[in-house]
Design a protein around this motif. Sequence first.
Motif, mmCIF file in Angstrom:
data_model
loop_
_atom_site.group_PDB
_atom_site.id
_atom_site.type_symbol
_atom_site.label_atom_id
_atom_site.label_comp_id
_atom_site.label_asym_id
_atom_site.label_seq_id
_atom_site.Cartn_x
_atom_site.Cartn_y
_atom_site.Cartn_z
ATOM 1 N N PRO B 292 0.822 -1.204 0.000
ATOM 2 C CA PRO B 292 0.000 0.000 0.000
ATOM 3 C C PRO B 292 0.863 1.265 0.000
ATOM 4 O O PRO B 292 0.519 2.241 0.637
ATOM 5 C CB PRO B 292 -0.795 -0.132 1.281
ATOM 6 N N GLU B 293 1.992 1.212 -0.664
ATOM 7 C CA GLU B 293 2.851 2.374 -0.602
ATOM 8 C C GLU B 293 2.351 3.499 -1.485
ATOM 9 O O GLU B 293 2.815 4.623 -1.386
ATOM 10 C CB GLU B 293 4.284 2.012 -0.983
ATOM 11 N N ARG B 294 1.380 3.180 -2.339
ATOM 12 C CA ARG B 294 0.794 4.267 -3.132
ATOM 13 C C ARG B 294 -0.013 5.144 -2.201
ATOM 14 O O ARG B 294 -1.017 4.718 -1.664
ATOM 15 C CB ARG B 294 -0.154 3.685 -4.171
ATOM 16 N N LEU B 295 0.431 6.329 -2.050
ATOM 17 C CA LEU B 295 -0.214 7.129 -1.027
ATOM 18 C C LEU B 295 -1.357 7.957 -1.579
ATOM 19 O O LEU B 295 -2.082 8.571 -0.846
ATOM 20 C CB LEU B 295 0.817 8.027 -0.376
ATOM 21 N N ARG B 296 -1.484 7.974 -2.880
ATOM 22 C CA ARG B 296 -2.551 8.799 -3.424
ATOM 23 C C ARG B 296 -3.731 7.959 -3.850
ATOM 24 O O ARG B 296 -3.545 6.818 -4.244
ATOM 25 C CB ARG B 296 -2.049 9.588 -4.626
#
Lengths: 337, 296, 287
Positions: B292-296
Amino acid sequence: MRILLWVIAAATSLAGACSPPSSGRSILNVSYDATREYFEAFNRDFEDEWLRETGERIVVNMSHGGSGKQARAVRDGLEADVTTLALGADLDLIARDAGVLSPDWRAELPAGGVPFFSTIVFVVREGNPKALRDWSDLTQPGVQVVTSNPKTSGGARWAYLAAWAWADAESGGNVNETIERLSALFRNVPVLDAGARGAVTTFAQRAIGDALVTWESEALLIRQEFGDQGFEIVYPSVTIRAEPVAAVARGHADRHGVRDIAEAYASALFSETGQSLASKFGFRPSFPDLADVEDRPRFPPVKMVSVDDPLFGGWDEAQRRHFMEGGSFDRVLGDRR
Amino acid sequence: MRDDLVLSAGDRPDVKQPASGGDGPLLRFFLILITWFFLSIIVLLPLGVVFAEAFARGSSVFLSSLVSRDTLYALGLTLTVTAFVVPANMIFGLSAAWALTKFDFPGKPILLTLIDLPFAVSPVVAGYVLVLVFGPSGWLGPVLSELGVKVLFSTPGIVLATIFVTFPMIARPLIALMESQGCEDEETALSLGAGGLRTFLTVTLPNVRWALLYGGLLCTARSFGEFGAVSVVSGHIRGLTNTMPLHVEALYNDNKVAAAFAVASLLASLAVITLIFKFVLERRLPDGVQGPERLR
Amino acid sequence: MNLQASPSLRSAGRPRRSMPGFGLSLGYSTVYLSFVVLLPMAALAASAARLDFEGWIKVLSDDRVISALKLSFGSALFAACVNLVFGPVCAYALVHFRFPGRRALDALVDIPFALPTAVAGIALASLYAPSGPMGKAILELFGVQVGYTPLGVTLALIFVGLPFAVRTLQPVLRDLDGEAELAAALLGADRPRIWRRVIIPSLAPAMVTAFALSFARGAGEYGSVIFIAGNFPRLSEIAPLLIIIRLEENNYAGASAIAVVMLLVSLSCLVLINLFQALIRRRLGYA
C-alpha cells in the motif's frame, strides 16, 4: 461444497496443532550450560553402547541453558526425560511444582544424584595484570568482573554462595557487612549474562572484564579453546563445592515410554565411561577411582565450603534466604545502583 | 511493520528512465557515491561477510557443519513449520479477502486493523503472549496438557508464533488485489449458474493466483527466518525444537563461528533466491497489490 | 502502517449480498484471528491487569527498565532519522540515474527484509565488533567503538529499517517522473528550488510512512540486534531482551509491563503518524 471448505479449514487448523511423528525412540536431557561438551561426548558413547547391547538405535536430545531457566522451562512444560542441572534446588523446584520428579530424587542415584562436582574459580587475562588473587581483589574499584545472573544461572548461584562464605568470614558473621562486601563485588559486574556460557563469551570473545567468575570446568575449557590468549586460572582462598545433580524425570519418561533408556542413561553417568569422561571435560568425578589417573593433576586441592554447612543450611534454606524475591541477592543488587 | 510494503520492486523495466539532466554532474556523482557507500557498508558488507566467514575455515568445515545431525534436523523442522504456516495463512488470506472485498458489514475496519496488528508488535512480545496463553498458568495451558497436547517447547508453539508474525503477508496483497478486481467476474459466473465453490475455484482463484503465490513467497521467506518469536517459545532443544535461525544462534554462542556462518550462508542463499522469485512475480502483479505504498 | 481502513476499501454502501460464502469466510477469518491474535493479546492485557498501580510504578521506575525502553525507542528513532536522510538519497539515485551497479544495488535494498534477522545479527556483530574488521578500523580511525554499544544497536536498526525507507519512496519518485520537475524547470526555477518546492513536498507523506515503518520495526527488533548489542544492563540492553530476561527470571508481571509499554508506544506512534499523514495529504491536495 461448503463442507469441503470447512474440512480443509479444520484440517489446516488441526494440522498446526500436531507435531510431526518422529521415528525411533529418543530421550531428552535438559541440562545446564557448562555440560555441552561433556554430554556431546557422553551421548555419542551412550547411543553406541545402547545400540550394541539392545540393537535399538536411539537418539539423545539435549537442551542447554542457565540452570534456573532450564528448571522453569521443565516446570512450564519442557518434557525432559532426564534432568541434569547445576544444583539441587532447581530439581527440587521441578519436584515440587510439576510432579514429574519424585520428591526424594536424591536417593534414586548413587552419591545423592551427584555424578561429578566442580568448584568456582576466577579466570584472569594473561599474566594476571591486575594481580587478582582472592575475592577481596574483585571488590576493588576499577576491577571489572564478569559472571552470570544468579536468578537464571546455576553456576552464578554457586559463585554467589562462595563469595558469601568469604564475605561472611571477613565480616565475622555480620549480615549487613557481608552484603556491603558483596555489593562492592557486584558493583564491579558490568553485565549479568543469563547463563555461564554467555559469561564466557562476554569475557573471552568480547574481551570484556578483568576476571571471570565461573565453574572450574568452564575455566579449564576456556584455557583449551582460547589457548592463544593465555588465560590463567586463579583459585581463591575459599570457594564452594559446586554439585550438579542428575535425576530421571519419571513422569515424562513413563509417558514417552522411555523409562528404561532414561534410567540406564542416568546410571551411566556414574559408570566408568561417565566418570572418566567427566574428568576429561574438567569436572571432578564423584568416584575418582573410575576416572583416568592422568587427569588428577588438573584438579588441585582447594578449600571448599558446602551448601550443607550450617552457614547455608542446605539448598532449601539457601534458595529462600538468598535468591527468592526479596532475598539477599536482591539487596545486593539494590545497593549496586 | 508492514513487511509486504517492502516488496514493491525497485526496478520495473516498463518505467521509462526519467531525464536526470536537471542535476549537475557533481551533485549526481555525489549522490551516486553516497548511495554506493551507504548501501555497501550497511547491506553489501554484512551479506558478503556471511559467505566469507562460512568458508573461512575451508570447505570441509563448511560441508561438515551443513550435514551435521543437528543442522539437518533444524532444516527439517524449519521446513515442517513452513509447511504448516504457509497453507494455513493462504486459506486465512483467501477467506479474509473474500469476506472483506465481496461484502460490506459493520466492523470491517476492526478486522483490517487486526490484520495489521502484527506489524506493530515486537516478535518477542508475539512469542511472550503465546507463553501467557499456553504456559502452565495460562488460559489454555492446563486444559491442553490434560489432553496431552503440547504447544510450548514443541512444533505447534513454533508454528503458532510464526503464524502470528507472518499472516498479514499473504492476506494483505490478496485483499488489495481482490478489491481492485471487484466482483464482476464472480457475478457473471454466478449468473451463468455456477455454484459458489465452483465460482471460487474457477474464477476467483485463477484471478488471484499470482498474488497468492507472491504472498506465499514472502511468508515462506519470513517463516524460514523468524527468530524473536520462535526463540521465546521453542525451548532451544538441539535436534528437537531448534529451527535454522535458532541453530545459527546456538552455534555462534558456542563459539563455533565457522559452523554458524555455514548454516547462515544457507539461509542467506535462500533469501537471495526468494528475492529473485519475488522479482519475477512482481512483473505479473498490478502496482497497488505489492504494497500500500501508493499514497494517493 | 496504516491503521485506518485502507482507502481501497471505500466501497461502503454497495450491498453485495448476492455473493455466496459470507458466513463461511467471515466466520473462518474471525475465528482464525481470534485464536491467533485476539486471544494472546487478551492474555497480555489480563496479565498486565494483575499489576496494581504500585506494581506498575515499581516495574517502570526500575532504571534498568527505563534504560532498556530508552535504548529501544531512542535508537529506533535515531536509525529512522538516518534512514530518512539516506533513504531518499538512495531512492533518488536509484530511480533517476543510470550508473554502474545500479540494478545490483537496487536488489540489495531488499536484503535486510529477506535475510533472517539472526543471520544479519551475527554478520553485523562479526563485522563491527571491536575485534571485527570494520569495528577495528572505525575504532582506530575515529576512536569510536561500534559493537557492544548503543551505536551498534543503532547500526543494526538502520540495517533493518533501510528497505522500508527506500521502497516507500521509490514509487513516488518514479511517479514524479520528471513531469513536475520539468514543468518547474521550464518555468525557470533553479535546482535547489525544484528540490524544495517540488520534490520534497511530494515526498513528504511517503517520508512520514517510511519514518514510521522504520521506527516501528526498529523498536521491536530483536534478532539482528542482540548479537551486536553486547546486552549490558543500563547501557546496551534492549527492551525485547529484557522481556525475555524477566520471563526467564519467572517475573511475569515485569515482563508483561514492559511488553504492554512497548506495544502501546508502537501502536500510538503509528496511529499518530497515520493521522499526521492524512493531514499532510489533505494539505497537499491529494484525495
